[in-house]
Motif scaffolding. Structure first.
Motif, PDB file in Angstrom:
ATOM      1  N   SER A  15      56.471  54.235   7.265  1.00 59.37           N
ATOM      2  CA  SER A  15      56.118  53.349   8.375  1.00 59.37           C
ATOM      3  C   SER A  15      55.849  54.196   9.606  1.00 59.37           C
ATOM      4  N   GLY A  16      54.909  53.765  10.396  1.00 58.90           N
ATOM      5  CA  GLY A  16      54.550  54.491  11.616  1.00 58.90           C
ATOM      6  C   GLY A  16      54.051  53.529  12.671  1.00 58.90           C
ATOM      7  N   SER A  17      53.966  53.991  13.892  1.00 58.37           N
ATOM      8  CA  SER A  17      53.551  53.121  14.985  1.00 58.37           C
ATOM      9  C   SER A  17      52.780  53.910  16.030  1.00 58.37           C
ATOM     10  N   ALA A  18      52.192  53.168  16.956  1.00 56.78           N
ATOM     11  CA  ALA A  18      51.451  53.786  18.062  1.00 56.78           C
ATOM     12  C   ALA A  18      51.426  52.810  19.222  1.00 56.78           C
ATOM     13  N   GLU A  19      51.335  53.356  20.424  1.00 61.35           N
ATOM     14  CA  GLU A  19      51.188  52.545  21.634  1.00 61.35           C
ATOM     15  C   GLU A  19      50.151  53.198  22.524  1.00 61.35           C
ATOM     16  N   LEU A  20      49.168  52.417  22.958  1.00 61.37           N
ATOM     17  CA  LEU A  20      48.092  52.926  23.803  1.00 61.37           C
ATOM     18  C   LEU A  20      47.907  52.003  25.004  1.00 61.37           C
ATOM     19  N   SER A  21      47.247  52.519  26.007  1.00 62.84           N
ATOM     20  CA  SER A  21      46.931  51.721  27.192  1.00 62.84           C
ATOM     21  C   SER A  21      45.467  51.905  27.557  1.00 62.84           C
ATOM     22  N   THR A  60      51.753  43.762  15.734  1.00 63.96           N
ATOM     23  CA  THR A  60      50.940  44.196  16.868  1.00 63.96           C
ATOM     24  C   THR A  60      51.382  43.424  18.107  1.00 63.96           C
ATOM     25  N   LYS A  61      51.369  44.098  19.221  1.00 64.62           N
ATOM     26  CA  LYS A  61      51.749  43.474  20.490  1.00 64.62           C
ATOM     27  C   LYS A  61      50.750  43.874  21.562  1.00 64.62           C
ATOM     28  N   GLU A  62      50.539  42.960  22.509  1.00 65.01           N
ATOM     29  CA  GLU A  62      49.690  43.237  23.655  1.00 65.01           C
ATOM     30  C   GLU A  62      50.367  42.684  24.897  1.00 65.01           C
ATOM     31  N   TRP A  63      50.277  43.426  25.994  1.00 66.44           N
ATOM     32  CA  TRP A  63      50.854  42.930  27.235  1.00 66.44           C
ATOM     33  C   TRP A  63      50.118  43.544  28.411  1.00 66.44           C
ATOM     34  N   GLY A  64      50.322  42.933  29.573  1.00 66.19           N
ATOM     35  CA  GLY A  64      49.611  43.376  30.762  1.00 66.19           C
ATOM     36  C   GLY A  64      50.278  44.561  31.412  1.00 66.19           C
ATOM     37  N   GLY A  65      49.747  44.914  32.589  1.00 65.94           N
ATOM     38  CA  GLY A  65      50.263  46.076  33.299  1.00 65.94           C
ATOM     39  C   GLY A  65      51.665  45.843  33.826  1.00 65.94           C
ATOM     40  N   LEU A 100      40.541  48.645  22.490  1.00 68.90           N
ATOM     41  CA  LEU A 100      41.948  49.026  22.555  1.00 68.90           C
ATOM     42  C   LEU A 100      42.678  48.615  21.278  1.00 68.90           C
ATOM     43  N   ARG A 101      42.404  47.421  20.774  1.00 69.83           N
ATOM     44  CA  ARG A 101      43.055  46.952  19.543  1.00 69.83           C
ATOM     45  C   ARG A 101      42.704  47.845  18.359  1.00 69.83           C
ATOM     46  N   ARG A 102      41.427  48.202  18.251  1.00 67.95           N
ATOM     47  CA  ARG A 102      41.012  49.062  17.141  1.00 67.95           C
ATOM     48  C   ARG A 102      41.647  50.440  17.251  1.00 67.95           C
ATOM     49  N   GLN A 103      41.633  51.003  18.445  1.00 65.24           N
ATOM     50  CA  GLN A 103      42.150  52.354  18.635  1.00 65.24           C
ATOM     51  C   GLN A 103      43.634  52.443  18.324  1.00 65.24           C
ATOM     52  N   VAL A 104      44.414  51.426  18.748  1.00 65.98           N
ATOM     53  CA  VAL A 104      45.854  51.515  18.515  1.00 65.98           C
ATOM     54  C   VAL A 104      46.169  51.370  17.032  1.00 65.98           C
TER      55      VAL A 104
END
Length: 246
Positions: A42-48, A194-199, A156-160
């Motif tokens: 299992s692995g994960s990533a977080e991008l902005s 998958t998660k998405e949130w604002g600044g 952003l969704r694709r890249q993460v």
């Protein structure tokens, strides 16, 4: 007093080194299949992503005893705003003008609002500074509103997701290398969360939103996304150490 218990360890990979015979389904003829060895990771990533658009609203108006004079005063400034924006490469379709004409007591009032969309924030600052310098108090330049286009959010969704898969594969390679094995092809890649949130808005910010700096506004409009992936990879076998040495 007993020492605190250590935190539970997190398993990010599982290496199946001892294959077992797979039973033949009842009612079928044939030999039991010998499954290949696998590594489960299992692995994960977080991008902005910073906002890629800014909308600036400019308001101007005039109140005169004559209707023509009120219209003419606003019209001249509108023409100057549009001309200044075009000279700096702002397309016509990125500018929207809304006008409102009314009678107030014995005078005529003309008001207008210009909305300009910018993709270049440096160019936005240059245009706004010029208009404030040349038009002074006869125009009100509101603080920019930063936002993302749907295309930017999709990117952003694709890249993460791609980054999470890459991180997962690297973990699998590390596990196989630790046991002297070679990583094979992926057998399963599953997106678990998958998660998405604002600044992030600083709650300790002492000044109001209207007096935030440009960088603070961009930061508060930055979008974030995270992705967790589960993957199963085939194990080829032992690495050829002699070839690696050569």
């Amino acid at each position: 007093m007993a020492p605190p218990a250590p935190p539970p360890s997190r398993v990010f990979a599982e290496l199946d080194l001892a294959p077992a015979l797979t039973p033949v389904p009842e009612g079928r003829l044939g030999l039991a299949a010998l499954p290949g060895r696998e590594v489960h990771v299992s692995g994960s990533a977080e991008l902005s992503a910073r906002p890629d658009r800014a909308r600036v609203s400019l308001r101007l108006g005039s109140r005169k005893e004559a209707a023509v004079a009120a219209r003419s005063s606003v019209s001249r400034r509108l023409q100057y705003i549009a001309h200044s924006a075009r000279l700096r490469g702002i397309p016509e379709e990125n500018m929207t003008v809304t006008e409102d004409f009314s009678r107030v007591e014995n005078t005529y009032q003309m008001e207008a609002e210009v909305c300009i969309i910018f993709s270049d924030f440096g160019k936005m600052q240059n245009v706004c500074n010029l208009l404030i310098e040349k038009l002074g108090t006869s125009v009100t330049v509101n603080p920019p509103h930063f936002y993302h286009t749907p295309e930017a959010i999709d990117t952003l969704r694709r890249q993460v997701c791609v980054t999470a898969v890459g991180n997962t594969r690297r973990k699998a390679q590390e596990v196989c290398r630790l046991f002297g094995q070679a990583l094979g092809k992926p057998l399963l890649i599953k997106e678990e969360e998958t998660k998405e949130w604002g600044g992030h808005i600083d709650s300790h910010l002492s000044h109001s939103a209207d007096s935030q700096t440009l960088q603070e506004r961009i930061q508060n409009a930055t979008a974030y996304a995270s992705c967790r992936v589960f993957a199963v990879f085939e194990i080829k076998g032992k690495e050829n150490r002699r070839k690696k040495l050569l």
